[in-house]
Design a protein around this motif. Structure first.
Motif, PDB file in Angstrom:
ATOM      1  N   SER A  89      22.626  39.265  52.896  1.00  0.00           N
ATOM      2  CA  SER A  89      23.538  38.208  53.321  1.00  0.00           C
ATOM      3  C   SER A  89      22.827  36.946  53.775  1.00  0.00           C
ATOM      4  CB  SER A  89      24.436  38.718  54.462  1.00  0.00           C
ATOM      5  OG  SER A  89      23.650  39.122  55.571  1.00  0.00           O
ATOM      6  N   ARG A  90      21.495  37.031  53.996  1.00  0.00           N
ATOM      7  CA  ARG A  90      20.753  35.838  54.408  1.00  0.00           C
ATOM      8  C   ARG A  90      20.252  35.032  53.221  1.00  0.00           C
ATOM      9  NH1 ARG A  90      16.208  38.464  57.622  1.00  0.00           N
ATOM     10  NH2 ARG A  90      16.370  39.744  55.743  1.00  0.00           N
ATOM     11  N   SER A  91      20.514  35.508  52.015  1.00  0.00           N
ATOM     12  CA  SER A  91      20.139  34.755  50.825  1.00  0.00           C
ATOM     13  C   SER A  91      21.238  33.754  50.475  1.00  0.00           C
ATOM     14  CB  SER A  91      19.922  35.714  49.648  1.00  0.00           C
ATOM     15  OG  SER A  91      19.737  34.989  48.444  1.00  0.00           O
ATOM     16  N   TYR A  92      20.825  32.568  50.056  1.00  0.00           N
ATOM     17  CA  TYR A  92      21.781  31.520  49.715  1.00  0.00           C
ATOM     18  C   TYR A  92      21.776  31.204  48.222  1.00  0.00           C
ATOM     19  CZ  TYR A  92      22.896  30.243  54.553  1.00  0.00           C
ATOM     20  OH  TYR A  92      23.351  30.249  55.847  1.00  0.00           O
ATOM     21  N   TYR A 122      32.058  39.078  32.917  1.00  0.00           N
ATOM     22  CA  TYR A 122      32.561  39.118  34.286  1.00  0.00           C
ATOM     23  C   TYR A 122      31.558  38.437  35.199  1.00  0.00           C
ATOM     24  CZ  TYR A 122      36.049  42.569  32.819  1.00  0.00           C
ATOM     25  OH  TYR A 122      37.093  43.204  32.195  1.00  0.00           O
ATOM     26  N   LEU A 123      32.058  37.603  36.096  1.00  0.00           N
ATOM     27  CA  LEU A 123      31.239  37.021  37.150  1.00  0.00           C
ATOM     28  C   LEU A 123      31.633  37.723  38.438  1.00  0.00           C
ATOM     29  CD1 LEU A 123      30.415  33.271  37.730  1.00  0.00           C
ATOM     30  CD2 LEU A 123      30.909  34.802  39.632  1.00  0.00           C
ATOM     31  N   PHE A 124      30.703  38.502  38.975  1.00  0.00           N
ATOM     32  CA  PHE A 124      30.976  39.325  40.151  1.00  0.00           C
ATOM     33  C   PHE A 124      30.263  38.726  41.352  1.00  0.00           C
ATOM     34  CE2 PHE A 124      30.546  42.742  43.148  1.00  0.00           C
ATOM     35  CZ  PHE A 124      31.666  43.538  42.967  1.00  0.00           C
ATOM     36  N   THR A 125      31.025  38.408  42.412  1.00  0.00           N
ATOM     37  CA  THR A 125      30.429  37.756  43.571  1.00  0.00           C
ATOM     38  C   THR A 125      31.035  38.300  44.858  1.00  0.00           C
ATOM     39  OG1 THR A 125      29.913  35.600  44.548  1.00  0.00           O
ATOM     40  CG2 THR A 125      32.103  35.865  43.588  1.00  0.00           C
ATOM     41  N   ARG A 126      30.548  37.802  45.987  1.00  0.00           N
ATOM     42  CA  ARG A 126      31.114  38.183  47.281  1.00  0.00           C
ATOM     43  C   ARG A 126      32.451  37.457  47.477  1.00  0.00           C
ATOM     44  NH1 ARG A 126      28.312  40.520  51.721  1.00  0.00           N
ATOM     45  NH2 ARG A 126      26.152  41.071  51.281  1.00  0.00           N
TER      46      ARG A 126
END
Length: 442
Positions: A89-92, A122-126
């Motif tokens: 989660s600290r990656s941007y 498919y584009l899979f993201t948070r």
């Protein structure tokens, strides 16, 4: 010193390229037009191989090799998955690409689909990346309206649709077989490999899964040629890497986001980030994020590339670098990381589920002045047991904090065990071996 080389990540103050008009003015979609009209899918794959485009998601495998495997499988349907999920989660990296350069991501996805013969992606993201999701959906609508995505793209017989999905399930959401399961509506758990997704992936069809950063590098390769692209980077890895740099003592401030050529040394990266700390002003630099390894300041001249970083004991991973305060006890740091990773493990396989917890438990004992010399042998045993028996890359990399702490700071462990003393005087016992006698009233 190498300069920052922005090929995929637009600077914050650059002219807007989130719109189709602006992206096309900067040469956008010329690579797609070139590929569809002048090149075969095999030629696109060959360019990716010649450019030495290695997966930016952490494994470092040549993207062209993965595409070739998918392209060679006979199937009536094939898929591409763009992994835009920052596991750490600290990656941007993923969120900034979605927010600042969505059309280049879309163009890269379509080019990859053309290379492997896929008609759906498919584009899979948070799901928490609301701004990025909104930006990429708007860009996708513009691309569909301009016939750059969808049926008979640019008047050719190639068609490709792109679906955007968002989910948030912690660290494990970045694992490729977890993403396949979630897209299929199943519980997100990693699967044993082989078979690999390249042969048996989404809906049991050949599937190419690449990180968003990998796919964003494809348009420059096709547009400018493999030779021009490979002119930046190293002999084994072409191009650049997006880095997220955290200066831990200044943790309240936002991290520095850079894009630098592979081969740039860690020392040069810190200088480009504007961090002017001397070698005596921090204890270690952690390379690779939550599962990365801690390297001493004496290794700052290590080139940032897959092989040198792995030889030093760390990983490229999500491109997260962080500095540890000078008074850091590396036993306590390894304990903190092991606790976090134990919580993030999906728990499916025994070596990861129990092994990482056992590592954390042993370190708790050492920090609490309950350590024994035999604990060091146990730690070494678990450091080998966990990666050797784990189903996915999470377990393979989970012992890295422990292994590098022991490799470069062995005296921190021996002082805790043999002298019952923290080398930095900062450790607080987690457990206590002191017994308090309670007075019972008659």
């Amino acid at each position: 010193m190498p300069d920052q080389s922005y090929r995929v990540l637009r600077r914050q103050n650059d002219p807007d390229v989130t719109s189709l008009v602006a992206y096309r003015k900067s040469g956008g979609y010329s690579a797609l037009d070139k590929a569809l009209r002048l090149q075969s899918p095999d030629q696109v794959i060959l360019q990716a191989l010649d450019a030495k485009l290695r997966g930016r998601g952490g494994a470092g495998r040549l993207a062209g090799e993965k595409w070739r495997l998918v392209s060679q499988v006979e199937a009536d349907q094939k898929y591409v998955i763009c992994n835009a999920y920052d596991a750490d989660s600290r990656s941007y990296a993923a969120r900034k690409l979605l927010e600042r350069n969505p059309h280049q991501v879309i163009e890269g996805i379509v080019l990859a689909a053309y290379a492997v013969g896929a008609s759906e992606a498919y584009l899979f993201t948070r799901s928490l990346y609301r701004e990025g999701i909104a930006t990429v959906k708007q860009a996708l609508k513009e691309a569909v309206d301009a016939n750059l995505v969808g049926r008979d793209i640019l008047g050719t017989d190639f068609s490709c649709t792109i679906n955007v999905l968002g989910a948030d399930m912690g660290f494990m959401g970045g694992e490729e077989t977890v993403q396949i399961a979630l897209i299929k509506g199943r519980r997100g758990m990693p699967e044993q490999r082989p078979p690999f997704p390249a042969q048996f992936g989404l809906w049991d069809k050949p599937t190419a899964i690449n990180s968003i950063e990998t796919l964003a590098n494809v348009p420059p390769i096709v547009r400018d040629g493999a030779v021009a692209y490979a002119s930046s980077g190293t002999a084994t890895t072409g191009g650049t890497k997006i880095l997220t740099i955290h200066d831990v003592p200044a943790a309240e401030s936002l991290p520095v986001i850079l894009e630098v050529p592979f081969g740039t040394t860690l020392r040069e990266i810190l200088s480009l980030a504007g961090i002017k700390r001397g070698e005596k002003d921090f204890a270690a630099i952690v390379v690779g994020g939550a599962e990365g390894g801690a390297l001493p300041p004496s290794l700052l001249d290590t080139p940032y590339d897959f092989d040198p970083i792995e030889q030093a004991g760390a990983i490229v991973g999500p491109g997260v670098l962080e500095l540890l305060p000078v008074n850091t006890c590396m036993v306590a740091w390894a304990l903190d990381r092991s606790r976090y990773l134990a919580k993030e493990s999906c728990g499916k396989c025994v070596p990861c589920r129990l092994g990482v917890k056992r590592i954390a438990g042993i370190l708790e004992g050492i920090v609490s002045d309950l350590g024994k010399n035999s604990d060091l042998d146990l730690l070494e045993e678990f450091a080998a047991y966990v990666p050797n028996g784990s189903l996915c890359g999470f377990g393979v990399q989970a012992p890295n904090p422990l292994k590098t702490a022991r490799r470069y700071w062995p005296e921190h462990f021996t002082m805790h065990i043999q002298e019952i003393q923290c080398p930095t005087g900062t450790c607080i016992p987690v457990r206590s071996h002191r017994f308090v006698t309670k007075h019972v009233l008659p």
